[in-house]
Design a protein around this motif. Structure first.
Motif, PDB file in Angstrom:
ATOM      1  N   THR A   5      -2.143   6.450 -11.321  1.00 44.95           N
ATOM      2  CA  THR A   5      -2.221   6.713  -9.801  1.00 44.95           C
ATOM      3  C   THR A   5      -3.395   7.453  -9.552  1.00 44.95           C
ATOM      4  O   THR A   5      -4.015   7.983 -10.639  1.00 44.95           O
ATOM      5  CB  THR A   5      -1.072   7.512  -9.469  1.00 44.95           C
ATOM      6  N   HIS A  58       9.315   5.325   2.574  1.00 46.62           N
ATOM      7  CA  HIS A  58       8.050   5.286   1.924  1.00 46.62           C
ATOM      8  C   HIS A  58       7.008   5.895   2.806  1.00 46.62           C
ATOM      9  O   HIS A  58       5.983   5.291   2.978  1.00 46.62           O
ATOM     10  CB  HIS A  58       7.724   3.790   1.552  1.00 46.62           C
ATOM     11  N   PRO A  60      -3.646   5.136   1.554  1.00 47.41           N
ATOM     12  CA  PRO A  60      -3.372   3.539   0.741  1.00 47.41           C
ATOM     13  C   PRO A  60      -2.183   3.655  -0.233  1.00 47.41           C
ATOM     14  O   PRO A  60      -2.238   4.771  -0.903  1.00 47.41           O
ATOM     15  CB  PRO A  60      -4.871   3.720   0.318  1.00 47.41           C
ATOM     16  N   ALA A  61      -1.633   2.699  -0.350  1.00 52.07           N
ATOM     17  CA  ALA A  61      -0.428   2.376  -1.272  1.00 52.07           C
ATOM     18  C   ALA A  61      -0.869   2.550  -2.672  1.00 52.07           C
ATOM     19  O   ALA A  61       0.017   3.030  -3.453  1.00 52.07           O
ATOM     20  CB  ALA A  61       0.447   1.200  -0.786  1.00 52.07           C
ATOM     21  N   ASP A  62      -1.933   1.886  -2.978  1.00 55.01           N
ATOM     22  CA  ASP A  62      -2.408   1.959  -4.404  1.00 55.01           C
ATOM     23  C   ASP A  62      -2.476   3.360  -5.016  1.00 55.01           C
ATOM     24  O   ASP A  62      -2.799   3.332  -6.184  1.00 55.01           O
ATOM     25  CB  ASP A  62      -3.504   1.029  -4.495  1.00 55.01           C
ATOM     26  N   TRP A  63      -2.780   4.408  -4.149  1.00 53.52           N
ATOM     27  CA  TRP A  63      -2.825   5.711  -4.723  1.00 53.52           C
ATOM     28  C   TRP A  63      -1.694   6.238  -5.525  1.00 53.52           C
ATOM     29  O   TRP A  63      -1.873   7.112  -6.506  1.00 53.52           O
ATOM     30  CB  TRP A  63      -3.071   6.738  -3.781  1.00 53.52           C
ATOM     31  N   PHE A  64      -0.558   5.557  -5.361  1.00 57.16           N
ATOM     32  CA  PHE A  64       0.672   5.916  -5.818  1.00 57.16           C
ATOM     33  C   PHE A  64       1.200   4.914  -6.781  1.00 57.16           C
ATOM     34  O   PHE A  64       2.415   4.948  -7.057  1.00 57.16           O
ATOM     35  CB  PHE A  64       1.619   6.252  -4.776  1.00 57.16           C
ATOM     36  N   GLU A  65       0.443   3.875  -7.113  1.00 58.35           N
ATOM     37  CA  GLU A  65       0.961   2.755  -8.132  1.00 58.35           C
ATOM     38  C   GLU A  65      -0.073   2.700  -9.054  1.00 58.35           C
ATOM     39  O   GLU A  65      -1.345   2.842  -9.045  1.00 58.35           O
ATOM     40  CB  GLU A  65       0.927   1.560  -7.334  1.00 58.35           C
ATOM     41  N   ARG A  85       4.600   8.127   2.288  1.00 63.44           N
ATOM     42  CA  ARG A  85       3.179   8.313   1.790  1.00 63.44           C
ATOM     43  C   ARG A  85       2.467   7.039   1.912  1.00 63.44           C
ATOM     44  O   ARG A  85       1.039   7.093   2.432  1.00 63.44           O
ATOM     45  CB  ARG A  85       3.286   8.689   0.118  1.00 63.44           C
ATOM     46  N   GLN A  86       2.853   6.023   1.888  1.00 66.08           N
ATOM     47  CA  GLN A  86       2.249   4.659   1.868  1.00 66.08           C
ATOM     48  C   GLN A  86       1.934   4.296   3.324  1.00 66.08           C
ATOM     49  O   GLN A  86       0.976   3.437   3.835  1.00 66.08           O
ATOM     50  CB  GLN A  86       3.299   3.482   1.299  1.00 66.08           C
TER      51      GLN A  86
END
Length: 650
Positions: free
Chosen positions: A270, A221, A228-233, A223-224
């Motif tokens: 995303t 993971h 920020p993790a929420d960029w990909f969720e 990128r996270q």
């Protein structure tokens, strides 16, 4: 939005068929005027959720009972702003190619970039996809028959094997429902030029990405850990949905795939877009159009937030092996981040300051990233050692003598020639007469004149002098040619001095000359042979125009400091001749190569922007200087050399 004429609406449902959703669909909305059916592409309609808010504006001529594609404007209010939805993105761009010396325009491209919305757009994409570096499938598209609804895979529109009718485009085999396409159409084109010269495909980011470190360890993971993790969720993760819903019975595999993607479309939201494809027609590569395509992609993503059309995008990611061999993505701002677990490079393009800050911090603090600093491609074509002194031709003479006899010819031919009073004759001709010329290191010199005026003879004399050949029928008869001691010459004189490709492919041939596969690709790109299918072709399999470009690539691969080319661009169409000439001239100027070429093509002369033009005329000549000539500033005899360019009085 609150402006007059806008209707506050709610989405009821999207209507689309799986066999034509790429270019046709309907969005049903509930409005103050009642239920309206908005025709659009299915690739847009499928991204709307039931009961979400949209804003609609009808044109004055619109008929609410039967709306057409151009009868309305649609927008989606979303968190931090309004996202324009319909009409689709469309912007015009101009790319001007100028002289490196005078900045005078040589030619320009007028490009219309718009989202693909017609069946013909996708036909063009299928045709271009065959040239894409990463296309692993032999057959790229599915086609369907309107009569019996049968399917067939092919790379061009086939005919139905049952009814014989032309089939319709269905979908690209390698794409997902989330894929969006931007096509580049060439405006003001010549009749022989293609209408569509490139396309870009944008997808949601890859659901999962891990990093392979130099020691082989895997960092999960990645990128996270950087952003920020929420960029990909939430991601567009069809495989996870298929695994969760697969029962082995009931719906067909295709139906389950279609349904899983529909759920993924509804969930995906995303802040990152993924560049999945950028393809430019092979004849238009190495001329900046790939960079223009990426510029159009960025404008499209910023304005429309594709592919989801929801949250504002802060970054574009791409995973592409070809970036090891071509720098055009880095030239528009992409930066190398890391290798995926499978060993493919990941490049990132920040669209917002916050993304730039996160990426820069990673590149500065990560031990591995700090070693490359975000740069992947390293240019291989390094400058050669220029000629250490001028090439000097002093009062050069050259004559031809040809003895004609008809005694061994067929009797009817002898009778015919005697009728013209030809039996025995000695033909003597002077093609060079007291030619004095100085060519300085790094200069580009063009030789022009009518056929038979002595252009090839002049090039042959210079080539043989560079090679130290003194015993030949074409050797200097009077006068002298002085060559610098460090001359490394490569020449193409048709039917006399030609590259030797043999049975090897182009890429193999250039690799054997350079011992560097990246440099081999770089040289092929310079001459406009940027198609991977051409890389693996043999010389005899190429078209006439491709063979000419391959010959130039062969010469450049020898790393000469003196390049001699006879009849430059003779077998190229005018547009291609200008593109290749401009790139070769640019390379020669940047790398210190002296170029001497003969041509009869005015567009080639304009693109080369020569320092000197030598006009040959059956024993006479005239030297015409154009650009400021590169000359050593410490040479005391420079003024005298300029005077020597003028032929003596006859």
């Amino acid at each position: 939005m609150g402006e007059q004429g806008w209707l506050h609406c709610r989405v009821k449902r999207a209507m689309l068929d799986w066999f034509r959703y790429r270019w046709y669909g309907v969005l049903v909305v509930d409005t103050p005027l009642g239920e309206l059916y908005l025709p659009m592409t299915g690739t847009v309609a499928q991204w709307f959720r039931t009961d979400e808010e949209v804003w609609l504006q009808l044109t004055p001529q619109a008929d609410p009972e039967s709306l057409s594609f151009d009868a309305y404007v649609l927008a989606r209010p979303y968190e931090d702003g309004i996202v324009p939805i319909w009409p689709l993105f469309q912007t015009r761009y101009t790319l001007e190619r100028t002289s490196p010396l005078s900045a005078k325009p040589l030619y320009r491209y007028a490009i219309l970039a718009r989202e693909a919305c017609l069946e013909s757009d996708f036909e063009a994409i299928v045709d271009l996809e065959q040239y894409h570096y990463a296309s692993e499938k032999e057959l790229l598209a599915r086609w369907w028959c309107p009569e019996d609804h049968s399917w067939q895979e092919a790379n061009m529109r086939p005919r139905c094997t049952r009814c014989g009718r032309p089939m319709r485009f269905g979908d690209l085999i390698d794409a997902t429902r989330a894929s969006r396409f931007l096509v580049l159409r060439l405006e003001h084109r010549q009749p022989y030029e293609p209408a569509c010269i490139g396309y870009v495909r944008v997808d949601p980011p890859i659901p999962l990405m891990h990093r392979r470190l130099p020691d082989g360890a895997i960092q999960p993971h990645i990128r996270q850990a950087v952003f920020p993790a929420d960029w990909f969720e939430p991601p567009f993760h069809v495989e996870r949905l298929l695994r969760a819903s697969y029962t082995g019975r009931g719906r067909s595999g295709f139906e389950q795939w279609w349904r899983a993607q529909e759920i993924a479309l509804n969930r995906c939201e995303t802040r990152v877009a993924r560049l999945a494809r950028v393809v430019v027609h092979p004849d238009y590569r190495a001329d900046g159009l790939g960079q223009l395509a990426l510029q159009a992609m960025v404008d499209w993503i910023r304005e429309r937030r594709v592919p989801e059309m929801r949250r504002a995008k802060v970054m574009v990611e791409t995973v592409a092996q070809m970036t090891r061999y071509n720098p055009f993505m880095e030239r528009v701002g992409f930066r190398y981040g890391w290798e995926t677990a499978s060993g493919r490079p990941v490049l990132l393009l920040p669209l917002a300051p916050e993304a730039e800050q996160h990426l820069q911090q990673f590149l500065e603090t990560d031990p591995v990233a700090a070693t490359h600093g975000g740069r992947l491609y390293q240019p291989r074509f390094q400058s050669v050692e220029p000629l250490e002194a001028p090439i000097r031709l002093h009062r050069v003479w050259h004559r031809y003598e040809n003895r004609v006899s008809i005694s061994r010819m067929a009797r009817p031919v002898q009778t015919l020639l005697r009728a013209f009073h030809l039996q025995r004759r000695v033909i003597q001709k002077t093609v060079l007469k007291e030619l004095s010329l100085t060519i300085y290191p790094r200069q580009i010199v063009v030789v022009i004149g009518a056929s038979g005026a002595g252009k090839t003879t002049l090039l042959r004399l210079i080539y043989e002098a560079a090679r130290g050949i003194t015993q030949s029928p074409s050797a200097v008869q009077e006068g002298s040619i002085e060559m610098p001691a460090n001359t490394q010459v490569a020449a193409y004189l048709p039917c006399e001095v030609e590259p030797q490709f043999g049975r090897a492919t182009l890429i193999e041939t250039l690799y054997r000359l350079t011992h560097d596969e990246v440099l081999a690709v770089e040289i092929l790109n310079i001459v406009g042979l940027g198609d991977v299918m051409v890389y693996r072709s043999r010389f005899h399999e190429l078209s006439t125009g491709q063979r000419e470009r391959a010959r130039i690539a062969y010469l450049l691969a020898q790393r000469p400091n003196l390049l001699i080319i006879d009849e430059f661009g003779a077998h190229l169409d005018p547009a291609m001749a200008m593109r290749v000439a401009r790139k070769v001239a640019q390379l020669c100027r940047e790398q210190g190569i002296t170029l001497i070429t003969a041509t009869h093509r005015q567009e080639v002369i304009e693109a080369l922007q020569p320092h000197l033009t030598v006009m040959m005329g059956y024993g006479t000549y005239q030297v015409m200087p154009h650009a400021v000539e590169p000359r050593p500033s410490n040479r005391a005899d420079a003024p005298a050399e300029r005077a020597s360019q003028t032929p003596p009085a006859q």
